[in-house]
Design a protein around this motif. Structure first.
Motif, PDB file in Angstrom:
ATOM      1  N   SER A 308      65.783  78.641 -12.237  1.00  0.00           N
ATOM      2  CA  SER A 308      67.162  78.546 -11.771  1.00  0.00           C
ATOM      3  C   SER A 308      67.618  79.923 -11.275  1.00  0.00           C
ATOM      4  N   PRO A 309      68.636  79.995 -10.419  1.00  0.00           N
ATOM      5  CA  PRO A 309      69.111  81.297  -9.937  1.00  0.00           C
ATOM      6  C   PRO A 309      69.486  82.252 -11.067  1.00  0.00           C
ATOM      7  N   VAL A 310      70.109  81.730 -12.126  1.00  0.00           N
ATOM      8  CA  VAL A 310      70.518  82.621 -13.210  1.00  0.00           C
ATOM      9  C   VAL A 310      69.305  83.125 -13.991  1.00  0.00           C
ATOM     10  N   HIS A 311      68.301  82.278 -14.197  1.00  0.00           N
ATOM     11  CA  HIS A 311      67.089  82.727 -14.879  1.00  0.00           C
ATOM     12  C   HIS A 311      66.337  83.754 -14.037  1.00  0.00           C
ATOM     13  N   ALA A 312      66.238  83.503 -12.737  1.00  0.00           N
ATOM     14  CA  ALA A 312      65.561  84.454 -11.858  1.00  0.00           C
ATOM     15  C   ALA A 312      66.292  85.794 -11.850  1.00  0.00           C
ATOM     16  N   ALA A 313      67.624  85.753 -11.874  1.00  0.00           N
ATOM     17  CA  ALA A 313      68.412  86.989 -11.872  1.00  0.00           C
ATOM     18  C   ALA A 313      68.207  87.768 -13.176  1.00  0.00           C
ATOM     19  N   ARG A 314      68.182  87.065 -14.307  1.00  0.00           N
ATOM     20  CA  ARG A 314      67.978  87.755 -15.588  1.00  0.00           C
ATOM     21  C   ARG A 314      66.591  88.374 -15.658  1.00  0.00           C
ATOM     22  N   LEU A 315      65.599  87.661 -15.164  1.00  0.00           N
ATOM     23  CA  LEU A 315      64.242  88.200 -15.173  1.00  0.00           C
ATOM     24  C   LEU A 315      64.151  89.428 -14.258  1.00  0.00           C
ATOM     25  N   ALA A 316      64.775  89.350 -13.082  1.00  0.00           N
ATOM     26  CA  ALA A 316      64.771  90.492 -12.165  1.00  0.00           C
ATOM     27  C   ALA A 316      65.456  91.697 -12.807  1.00  0.00           C
ATOM     28  N   ASP A 317      66.564  91.461 -13.500  1.00  0.00           N
ATOM     29  CA  ASP A 317      67.263  92.561 -14.186  1.00  0.00           C
ATOM     30  C   ASP A 317      66.378  93.172 -15.273  1.00  0.00           C
ATOM     31  N   ALA A 318      65.653  92.326 -15.993  1.00  0.00           N
ATOM     32  CA  ALA A 318      64.771  92.828 -17.049  1.00  0.00           C
ATOM     33  C   ALA A 318      63.653  93.673 -16.456  1.00  0.00           C
ATOM     34  N   THR A 344      61.984  97.426  -5.855  1.00  0.00           N
ATOM     35  CA  THR A 344      60.849  97.575  -6.764  1.00  0.00           C
ATOM     36  C   THR A 344      59.524  97.709  -6.026  1.00  0.00           C
ATOM     37  N   ALA A 345      59.577  97.982  -4.734  1.00  0.00           N
ATOM     38  CA  ALA A 345      58.361  97.970  -3.898  1.00  0.00           C
ATOM     39  C   ALA A 345      57.303  98.953  -4.372  1.00  0.00           C
ATOM     40  N   SER A 346      57.694 100.060  -4.989  1.00  0.00           N
ATOM     41  CA  SER A 346      56.718 101.076  -5.391  1.00  0.00           C
ATOM     42  C   SER A 346      55.876 100.642  -6.587  1.00  0.00           C
ATOM     43  N   ARG A 347      56.357  99.659  -7.337  1.00  0.00           N
ATOM     44  CA  ARG A 347      55.626  99.247  -8.539  1.00  0.00           C
ATOM     45  C   ARG A 347      55.560  97.734  -8.707  1.00  0.00           C
ATOM     46  N   GLY A 348      56.052  96.984  -7.726  1.00  0.00           N
ATOM     47  CA  GLY A 348      56.068  95.537  -7.867  1.00  0.00           C
ATOM     48  C   GLY A 348      55.589  94.817  -6.627  1.00  0.00           C
TER      49      GLY A 348
END
Length: 476
Positions: A308-318, A344-348
């Motif tokens: 879900s958008p909220v789950h994806a956002a929380r994971l991205a924040d983490a 996050t391009a340098s490490r993701g």
């Protein structure tokens, strides 16, 4: 309701010369996580000289392309999808990847209408069918096998623990004492270790059961038919689940449980198992080469689930908080926050579409896997010697997460498709696991990976059980 028998189409040797040799009918369930391991098993059986015919509906023929190229001796029988069952809207699709979640239960029930045309096909073969191997979601093939007078084998794409728990659920129908308590504990005293799970962690197929409802009763009957099988085959091995396969499980009617996994390891398949990767495996490997051993986190929630958008956002924040290198395989429909890739391009690396998962997990730089605990993903990680961070969402995933934690190769980060975890808590759990605290778990994962490799090698437990299965099918 049934598709007309004369509309079935055969290719290859399924309608062979009646030489009396064993001829096995294989019936997969059309979902990526179910089809891949059963088709891997079919390839292994074909390599041992068995004649096989795989039954699919018209819209799933393309999913057999890899198998038929690798094993041209395998035949197919193609049946029209039972769209007139009345349980599904017209044009809804013939594979679960094409379905919204609320249609999967009626989809499972609708496939039972294939029994009559498939039986007619079987009776018409000059090379008679001598055994049936089917997915646990296509248990309607058991009475088909009985009418043909041949053995029936149930294949579970999940592990033995989930097979035992789900079989117990459908046989015993445990009731809730309090309908408002999603955390009410359900115990399984007849399963080794007497595991227990909160109601909300049980299979959603079971939790939505309503007595007398056509879909519910059809699904229950499918699982009860499975219990009449000659034996059960699971994509697992004794190194992972010795407790659940080395003694008879009462709810499996004391039938033999054969472990033949990890099947992807036994077949030696790689990136072509699920389709064309969105990024070339060599490109991902080159990117991973820049990082130290075990320092990279791989993230994937499988092919069926879009975060879900909220789950994806929380994971991205983490991920922004922990600063660890990562590869995130994103299913179509998952909304990664704008600007995340660039920040996050340098490490993701974010892969949108099919990722070469096995190649990623086997790279020396990958030490941890954040996973939904779908069994294919879990056993691929185990075989690769990679420890897991679990975020179970549905189906067998909660049971799998429990098993993985019990085995010592996984730690929970979050759980549930409806709860929204705190980004800081996710980040803390990931950072702790990827630091010194997680080293014993990583060591255990490496050890278990070696054990699973030994299991599928000649003389190993899974190799031996595959030989037993071959003998059972040869006897017909």
């Amino acid at each position: 309701m049934d598709a007309p028998a004369q509309a079935c189409q055969s290719t290859g040797r399924g309608d062979g010369d009646g030489d009396g040799k064993p001829h096995v009918l294989v019936v997969p369930f059309p979902a990526q996580g179910h089809m891949l391991p059963l088709l891997d098993l079919a390839a292994l059986l074909a390599a041992r000289g068995l004649a096989l015919t795989v039954a699919v509906t018209t819209g799933n023929v393309a999913h057999l392309a890899r198998l038929l190229v690798a094993c041209p001796s395998i035949a197919t029988v193609t049946l029209p999808f039972p769209s007139s069952s009345g349980l599904l809207p017209a044009g809804c699709g013939e594979n679960t990847e094409e379905l919204p979640g609320h249609l999967i239960r009626p989809f499972i029930a609708s496939l039972a209408a294939l029994r009559a045309p498939l039986l007619s096909w079987g009776k018409a073969q000059r090379r008679r069918v001598t055994a049936v191997v089917s997915d646990m979601f296509t248990g309607w093939t058991q009475p088909l096998a009985a009418e043909l007078g041949v053995p029936h084998v149930t294949f579970s794409p999940s592990g033995a623990l989930y097979l035992a728990v789900s079989s117990s659920l459908w046989r015993n129908l445990p009731k809730r004492r309090c309908l408002d308590d999603a955390d009410e504990v359900v115990s399984f005293p007849d399963v080794p270790g007497s595991p227990s799970f909160p109601w909300c962690h049980l299979s959603w197929l079971f939790r939505q059961y309503v007595a007398g409802d056509e879909v519910s009763e059809t699904i229950r009957q499918i699982f009860l038919w499975n219990l009449e099988s000659s034996c059960f085959v699971v994509n697992s091995c004794t190194a992972i689940e010795a407790a659940y396969v080395e003694r008879p499980l009462p709810d499996l009617m004391a039938k033999q449980v054969l472990t033949v996994g990890p099947l992807s390891d036994a077949v030696g398949s790689r990136t072509d198992r699920g389709g064309k990767p969105a990024v070339a495996p060599a490109s991902v490997a080159a990117w991973l080469d820049a990082f130290g051993d075990g320092s990279v986190l791989y993230i994937s929630f499988g092919t069926q689930l879009a975060l879900s958008p909220v789950h994806a956002a929380r994971l991205a924040d983490a991920l922004a908080l922990i600063q660890a290198p990562f590869v995130w395989a994103v299913r179509s429909g998952t909304a990664v926050p704008d600007g995340f890739d660039e920040a996050t391009a340098s490490r993701g690396m974010v892969i949108r579409g099919w990722a070469p998962q096995v190649d990623i997990l086997r790279h020396r730089a990958v030490g941890w896997f954040l996973t939904h605990c779908g069994w294919n993903s879990a056993i691929e990680a185990i075989a690769s010697g990679v420890a897991m961070l679990t975020w179970s969402m549905a189906a067998d995933q909660f049971t799998n997460a429990c098993l993985l934690a019990e085995t010592g190769v996984a730690v929970p980060v979050a759980e549930g498709a409806y709860t929204v975890p705190d980004a800081g808590q996710i980040a803390g759990a990931i950072a702790s696991a990827m630091g010194k605290h997680g080293k014993p778990m990583r060591d255990r994962a490496v050890e278990l990976g070696r054990s699973t490799a030994a299991a599928v090698a000649e003389g190993g437990s899974s190799f031996s059980d595959l030989e037993k299965l071959t003998r059972i099918l040869n006897q017909g």
